[in-house]
Design a protein around this motif. Structure first.
Motif, PDB file in Angstrom:
ATOM      1  N   GLY A  30      38.465  49.076  38.821  1.00  9.64           N
ATOM      2  CA  GLY A  30      37.543  47.861  38.684  1.00  9.64           C
ATOM      3  C   GLY A  30      38.282  46.753  39.483  1.00  9.64           C
ATOM      4  O   GLY A  30      37.417  46.084  40.336  1.00  9.64           O
ATOM      5  N   MET A  31      39.557  46.805  39.879  1.00  6.50           N
ATOM      6  CA  MET A  31      40.118  45.734  40.868  1.00  6.50           C
ATOM      7  C   MET A  31      39.655  46.153  42.180  1.00  6.50           C
ATOM      8  O   MET A  31      39.149  45.397  43.147  1.00  6.50           O
ATOM      9  CB  MET A  31      41.591  45.738  40.818  1.00  6.50           C
ATOM     10  CG  MET A  31      42.128  44.835  41.902  1.00  6.50           C
ATOM     11  SD  MET A  31      44.042  45.372  42.107  1.00  6.50           S
ATOM     12  CE  MET A  31      43.945  46.957  42.402  1.00  6.50           C
ATOM     13  N   MET A  32      39.531  47.493  42.653  1.00  6.30           N
ATOM     14  CA  MET A  32      39.329  48.051  43.840  1.00  6.30           C
ATOM     15  C   MET A  32      37.896  47.889  44.115  1.00  6.30           C
ATOM     16  O   MET A  32      37.419  47.317  45.252  1.00  6.30           O
ATOM     17  CB  MET A  32      39.609  49.390  44.109  1.00  6.30           C
ATOM     18  CG  MET A  32      41.207  49.604  44.173  1.00  6.30           C
ATOM     19  SD  MET A  32      41.896  51.315  43.864  1.00  6.30           S
ATOM     20  CE  MET A  32      40.714  52.238  44.668  1.00  6.30           C
ATOM     21  N   LEU A  74      47.303  49.262  46.210  1.00  8.54           N
ATOM     22  CA  LEU A  74      45.778  49.602  46.303  1.00  8.54           C
ATOM     23  C   LEU A  74      44.846  48.524  46.664  1.00  8.54           C
ATOM     24  O   LEU A  74      43.894  48.568  47.456  1.00  8.54           O
ATOM     25  CB  LEU A  74      45.432  49.907  44.643  1.00  8.54           C
ATOM     26  CG  LEU A  74      46.151  51.474  44.572  1.00  8.54           C
ATOM     27  CD1 LEU A  74      45.725  51.657  42.705  1.00  8.54           C
ATOM     28  CD2 LEU A  74      45.042  52.533  45.013  1.00  8.54           C
ATOM     29  N   ALA A  75      45.287  47.030  46.135  1.00 13.17           N
ATOM     30  CA  ALA A  75      44.394  46.039  46.706  1.00 13.17           C
ATOM     31  C   ALA A  75      44.565  45.879  48.259  1.00 13.17           C
ATOM     32  O   ALA A  75      43.462  45.527  48.752  1.00 13.17           O
ATOM     33  CB  ALA A  75      44.837  44.942  45.934  1.00 13.17           C
ATOM     34  N   THR A  76      45.639  45.968  48.650  1.00 13.04           N
ATOM     35  CA  THR A  76      45.842  45.593  50.133  1.00 13.04           C
ATOM     36  C   THR A  76      45.096  46.768  50.811  1.00 13.04           C
ATOM     37  O   THR A  76      44.436  46.755  51.937  1.00 13.04           O
ATOM     38  CB  THR A  76      47.403  45.674  50.493  1.00 13.04           C
ATOM     39  OG1 THR A  76      47.858  44.715  49.979  1.00 13.04           O
ATOM     40  CG2 THR A  76      47.335  45.627  51.960  1.00 13.04           C
ATOM     41  N   THR A  77      45.115  47.980  50.431  1.00 17.25           N
ATOM     42  CA  THR A  77      44.780  49.302  50.912  1.00 17.25           C
ATOM     43  C   THR A  77      42.975  48.937  51.020  1.00 17.25           C
ATOM     44  O   THR A  77      42.288  49.244  51.842  1.00 17.25           O
ATOM     45  CB  THR A  77      45.083  50.705  50.646  1.00 17.25           C
ATOM     46  OG1 THR A  77      46.345  50.462  50.683  1.00 17.25           O
ATOM     47  CG2 THR A  77      44.417  51.713  51.246  1.00 17.25           C
ATOM     48  N   ALA A  78      42.439  48.754  49.686  1.00 15.90           N
ATOM     49  CA  ALA A  78      40.973  48.539  49.566  1.00 15.90           C
ATOM     50  C   ALA A  78      40.596  47.085  50.871  1.00 15.90           C
ATOM     51  O   ALA A  78      39.470  47.436  51.236  1.00 15.90           O
ATOM     52  CB  ALA A  78      40.686  48.214  48.284  1.00 15.90           C
ATOM     53  N   VAL A 152      44.846  40.036  38.862  1.00 10.39           N
ATOM     54  CA  VAL A 152      45.924  39.770  39.628  1.00 10.39           C
ATOM     55  C   VAL A 152      47.228  39.704  38.826  1.00 10.39           C
ATOM     56  O   VAL A 152      48.220  40.218  39.126  1.00 10.39           O
ATOM     57  CB  VAL A 152      45.709  38.115  40.125  1.00 10.39           C
ATOM     58  CG1 VAL A 152      46.769  37.657  40.775  1.00 10.39           C
ATOM     59  CG2 VAL A 152      44.574  38.203  41.341  1.00 10.39           C
ATOM     60  N   ALA A 153      46.884  39.073  37.566  1.00 10.97           N
ATOM     61  CA  ALA A 153      47.900  39.053  36.378  1.00 10.97           C
ATOM     62  C   ALA A 153      48.647  40.359  36.149  1.00 10.97           C
ATOM     63  O   ALA A 153      49.687  40.472  36.161  1.00 10.97           O
ATOM     64  CB  ALA A 153      47.434  38.360  35.325  1.00 10.97           C
ATOM     65  N   ALA A 154      47.590  41.501  36.196  1.00 13.35           N
ATOM     66  CA  ALA A 154      47.865  42.766  35.932  1.00 13.35           C
ATOM     67  C   ALA A 154      48.814  43.383  37.231  1.00 13.35           C
ATOM     68  O   ALA A 154      49.890  43.923  36.871  1.00 13.35           O
ATOM     69  CB  ALA A 154      46.886  43.478  35.366  1.00 13.35           C
TER      70      ALA A 154
END
Length: 193
Positions: A30-32, A74-78, A152-154
């Motif tokens: 979901g975040m990605m 993962l967020a940075t890579t996405a 972000v919290a997670a």
């Protein structure tokens, strides 16, 4: 998932545990998707970004130094994959369009604009590198990636209510660092919610 559970899932997935891999996919997909669609990608391009990001994790799973922070990785890579895809798309010119490469019509910046923008970016990047790790991680997620605060919290294992105030403190710290190098650089518009 808690950070300890995330770290354990990464270790187990690196050892070939399919269930652990599925748990990571369920926790972070979901975040990605949020990162990809936050870059205004269509469904097909967003799916490509998410799939490529999972592939990058799979390729690097045994090299992740801080498995409990795989959400940030993962967020940075996405984000990087989305930007790479956007840059690739920007270079494509449809053959059927009559595209004028006139500088003024295309909105091409002048050499001075390019230099000043690059100088500003360099100063901000240098100041950003001097921030504490926690501030860099938070700002990168909240300002650059911009997923919902719950994600972000997670990803950072912090209470959702402390994200806004911590972001404000980190941005203020960045402003102070920039003021010591170049008072003309302004980051007040960064990271508004």
């Amino acid at each position: 998932m808690q950070q300890s559970e995330v770290a354990e899932a990464v270790r187990r997935a690196a050892a070939g545990d399919r269930g652990a891999w599925d748990a990571l996919v369920e926790s972070f997909s979901g975040m990605m998707w949020s990162v990809a669609t936050g870059h205004r990608l269509g469904p097909a391009d967003a799916a490509e970004v998410v799939q490529t990001t999972w592939l990058r994790l799979l390729e690097n799973l045994d090299r992740i130094r801080e498995p409990e922070r795989v959400g940030g990785w993962l967020a940075t890579t996405a984000r990087r994959e989305a930007l790479r895809l956007l840059a690739h798309r920007a270079r494509e010119l449809p053959a059927h369009d009559e595209v004028r490469l006139d500088r003024e019509q295309a909105g091409t910046p002048t050499p001075e604009d390019v230099f000043l923008g690059g100088e500003r970016d360099r100063l901000v990047s240098e100041a950003f590198a001097r921030l504490p790790d926690r501030c860099r991680q938070l700002l990168q997620l909240v300002v650059v990636v911009s997923p919902p605060y719950a994600e972000v919290a997670a990803a950072l294992d912090m209470p959702i209510g402390s994200i806004g105030p911590t972001r404000a403190r980190c941005l203020e710290r960045l402003r102070r660092l920039l003021a010591t190098t170049d008072p003309a650089v302004d980051v007040r518009g960064a990271g508004g919610r």
